[in-house]
Write a protein that holds these residues in place. Structure first.
Motif, mmCIF file in Angstrom:
data_model
loop_
_atom_site.group_PDB
_atom_site.id
_atom_site.type_symbol
_atom_site.label_atom_id
_atom_site.label_comp_id
_atom_site.label_asym_id
_atom_site.label_seq_id
_atom_site.Cartn_x
_atom_site.Cartn_y
_atom_site.Cartn_z
ATOM 1 N N LEU A 70 -16.216 11.682 -1.490
ATOM 2 C CA LEU A 70 -14.829 11.988 -2.042
ATOM 3 C C LEU A 70 -15.337 12.395 -3.389
ATOM 4 C CD1 LEU A 70 -12.810 8.670 -1.226
ATOM 5 C CD2 LEU A 70 -12.948 10.784 -0.049
ATOM 6 N N ASP A 71 -14.431 13.346 -3.941
ATOM 7 C CA ASP A 71 -14.723 13.865 -5.376
ATOM 8 C C ASP A 71 -13.986 12.685 -6.190
ATOM 9 O OD1 ASP A 71 -11.744 14.751 -6.135
ATOM 10 O OD2 ASP A 71 -11.980 14.489 -4.169
ATOM 11 N N GLU A 72 -15.050 12.768 -7.480
ATOM 12 C CA GLU A 72 -14.746 11.783 -8.300
ATOM 13 C C GLU A 72 -13.451 11.245 -9.003
ATOM 14 O OE1 GLU A 72 -15.940 8.150 -10.249
ATOM 15 O OE2 GLU A 72 -17.306 9.526 -8.819
ATOM 16 N N PRO A 73 -12.569 12.553 -9.191
ATOM 17 C CA PRO A 73 -11.038 12.097 -9.509
ATOM 18 C C PRO A 73 -10.116 11.140 -8.293
ATOM 19 C CG PRO A 73 -11.672 14.366 -9.966
ATOM 20 C CD PRO A 73 -12.942 13.852 -9.306
ATOM 21 N N THR A 74 -10.401 11.796 -7.196
ATOM 22 C CA THR A 74 -9.980 11.117 -5.933
ATOM 23 C C THR A 74 -10.267 9.566 -6.095
ATOM 24 O OG1 THR A 74 -9.738 13.161 -4.729
ATOM 25 C CG2 THR A 74 -9.394 11.139 -3.405
ATOM 26 N N ARG A 75 -11.593 9.358 -6.120
ATOM 27 C CA ARG A 75 -12.114 7.977 -5.974
ATOM 28 C C ARG A 75 -11.541 7.133 -7.134
ATOM 29 N NH1 ARG A 75 -15.105 4.337 -7.885
ATOM 30 N NH2 ARG A 75 -16.416 3.017 -6.554
ATOM 31 N N GLU A 76 -11.437 7.753 -8.209
ATOM 32 C CA GLU A 76 -10.814 7.014 -9.552
ATOM 33 C C GLU A 76 -9.370 6.730 -9.364
ATOM 34 O OE1 GLU A 76 -11.561 8.629 -13.355
ATOM 35 O OE2 GLU A 76 -13.945 8.950 -12.992
ATOM 36 N N LYS A 77 -8.514 7.797 -8.777
ATOM 37 C CA LYS A 77 -7.352 7.350 -8.620
ATOM 38 C C LYS A 77 -6.961 6.388 -7.140
ATOM 39 C CE LYS A 77 -5.629 12.315 -9.598
ATOM 40 N NZ LYS A 77 -5.430 13.468 -8.899
ATOM 41 N N ARG A 82 -3.334 4.741 -8.035
ATOM 42 C CA ARG A 82 -2.405 5.785 -8.290
ATOM 43 C C ARG A 82 -2.513 6.744 -6.912
ATOM 44 N NH1 ARG A 82 -4.982 8.663 -12.990
ATOM 45 N NH2 ARG A 82 -6.151 6.863 -13.453
ATOM 46 N N LEU A 83 -3.239 6.534 -6.044
ATOM 47 C CA LEU A 83 -3.135 7.156 -4.723
ATOM 48 C C LEU A 83 -3.070 5.715 -3.887
ATOM 49 C CD1 LEU A 83 -6.055 9.918 -4.198
ATOM 50 C CD2 LEU A 83 -3.386 10.198 -4.170
ATOM 51 N N ASP A 84 -1.869 6.161 -3.071
ATOM 52 C CA ASP A 84 -1.986 5.065 -1.941
ATOM 53 C C ASP A 84 -2.851 4.936 -0.890
ATOM 54 O OD1 ASP A 84 0.037 3.082 -0.820
ATOM 55 O OD2 ASP A 84 0.479 4.454 0.792
ATOM 56 N N ILE A 85 -3.409 3.507 -0.602
ATOM 57 C CA ILE A 85 -4.217 3.231 0.568
ATOM 58 C C ILE A 85 -2.948 3.092 1.603
ATOM 59 C CG2 ILE A 85 -5.994 1.720 1.375
ATOM 60 C CD1 ILE A 85 -6.945 1.301 -1.271
ATOM 61 N N GLY A 86 -3.347 3.791 2.494
ATOM 62 C CA GLY A 86 -2.365 3.653 3.824
ATOM 63 C C GLY A 86 -2.690 2.557 4.570
ATOM 64 N N GLY A 87 -3.913 1.896 4.505
ATOM 65 C CA GLY A 87 -4.185 0.924 5.656
ATOM 66 C C GLY A 87 -5.446 0.389 5.544
ATOM 67 N N ARG A 88 -5.517 -0.937 5.825
ATOM 68 C CA ARG A 88 -6.835 -1.730 5.634
ATOM 69 C C ARG A 88 -7.464 -2.515 6.851
ATOM 70 N NH1 ARG A 88 -6.899 -3.210 -0.090
ATOM 71 N NH2 ARG A 88 -4.987 -2.694 -0.970
ATOM 72 N N VAL A 89 -8.632 -2.213 7.242
ATOM 73 C CA VAL A 89 -9.201 -3.180 8.426
ATOM 74 C C VAL A 89 -10.290 -3.767 7.885
ATOM 75 C CG1 VAL A 89 -10.475 -1.110 9.160
ATOM 76 C CG2 VAL A 89 -9.736 -2.840 10.912
ATOM 77 N N ILE A 148 -11.622 12.880 13.129
ATOM 78 C CA ILE A 148 -10.675 12.486 12.214
ATOM 79 C C ILE A 148 -10.656 12.322 10.597
ATOM 80 C CG2 ILE A 148 -9.161 11.812 14.091
ATOM 81 C CD1 ILE A 148 -10.077 9.162 13.864
ATOM 82 N N VAL A 149 -12.227 11.866 10.379
ATOM 83 C CA VAL A 149 -12.574 11.438 9.261
ATOM 84 C C VAL A 149 -13.007 12.747 8.346
ATOM 85 C CG1 VAL A 149 -14.282 10.166 7.782
ATOM 86 C CG2 VAL A 149 -13.349 9.265 9.895
ATOM 87 N N GLY A 150 -12.425 12.959 7.000
ATOM 88 C CA GLY A 150 -13.012 13.991 6.209
ATOM 89 C C GLY A 150 -13.987 13.578 4.961
ATOM 90 N N GLY A 151 -14.175 12.380 4.760
ATOM 91 C CA GLY A 151 -14.804 11.914 3.815
ATOM 92 C C GLY A 151 -14.755 10.402 3.668
ATOM 93 N N TYR A 152 -15.617 9.890 2.959
ATOM 94 C CA TYR A 152 -15.827 8.390 2.589
ATOM 95 C C TYR A 152 -16.510 8.085 1.231
ATOM 96 C CZ TYR A 152 -20.402 8.004 4.801
ATOM 97 O OH TYR A 152 -21.862 8.256 4.803
ATOM 98 N N GLU A 153 -16.387 7.035 0.730
ATOM 99 C CA GLU A 153 -16.973 6.573 -0.529
ATOM 100 C C GLU A 153 -16.873 4.947 -0.602
ATOM 101 O OE1 GLU A 153 -19.161 7.499 -3.831
ATOM 102 O OE2 GLU A 153 -18.076 9.078 -2.888
ATOM 103 N N GLU A 154 -17.940 4.639 -1.238
ATOM 104 C CA GLU A 154 -17.842 3.141 -1.523
ATOM 105 C C GLU A 154 -16.698 2.747 -2.426
ATOM 106 O OE1 GLU A 154 -20.626 0.271 -4.396
ATOM 107 O OE2 GLU A 154 -21.786 1.120 -2.677
#
Length: 176
Positions: A70-77, A82-89, A148-154
């Motif tokens: 993921l790009d840094e601005p997206t990870r920070e959001k 500021r960006l919604d996490i649509g689900g957790r597992v 289905i997966v476009g990217g991931y980050e810690e």
């Protein structure tokens, strides 16, 4: 009366709960009704369980294209909410097979529901690097997940840090 069968997620959850129960004296754990009737031809079932999709399989046999970071601005959001996490597992305490089935099912449902970002909690492991913490990024590079997966980050520390991943799902229809 129509008989319902458990979904793969329900089976995993049931098996985790059942392992904590002690059977009554002279009784054993009933397995009847947990498996759906075989509706898939054997050939198709083998294709679904191709070596790259089976947990613990040697994914290095074929060069795998890992999803982008993921790009840094997206990870920070994501970290700041500021960006919604649509689900957790949460995959804590599961075997690799259980975790693989649950993760793939969860990500497919999130993708179908047009969720963009989800949180996958793997745990950090008891000594050193955990098995699931190491395996999940490898799984994300395999064909069933790559679609289905476009990217991931810690994840950020308050979302689990090294024991969790933010996962960006692709948009449906391939459009931007």
């Amino acid at each position: 009366m129509k008989r319902k069968f458990l979904t793969p997620e329900d089976r995993i959850l049931w098996s985790r709960v059942a392992r904590t129960a002690v059977p009554m004296k002279g009784k054993s754990f009933p397995d009847a009704g947990l498996e759906p009737p075989p509706t898939t031809p054997a050939g198709k079932r083998k294709r679904l369980l191709a070596p790259a999709a089976v947990p613990g399989a040697d994914v290095s046999a074929r060069p795998a294209r890992h999803p982008r970071k993921l790009d840094e601005p997206t990870r920070e959001k994501l970290a700041k909410g500021r960006l919604d996490i649509g689900g957790r597992v949460d995959l804590h305490g599961m075997t690799q097979e259980e975790a693989h089935i649950l993760l793939l099912s969860f990500l497919r449902r999130a993708y179908e529901a047009d969720r963009r970002y989800v949180l996958v909690i793997t745990g950090k492991g008891t000594s050193g690097e955990g098995v699931l913490r190491r395996a999940v990024p490898q799984w994300l590079a395999t064909p069933p997940f790559r679609a289905i997966v476009g990217g991931y980050e810690e994840a950020a520390r308050h979302h689990g840090g090294g024991g969790a991943l933010y996962v960006r799902l692709r948009r449906r229809g391939g459009g931007r």
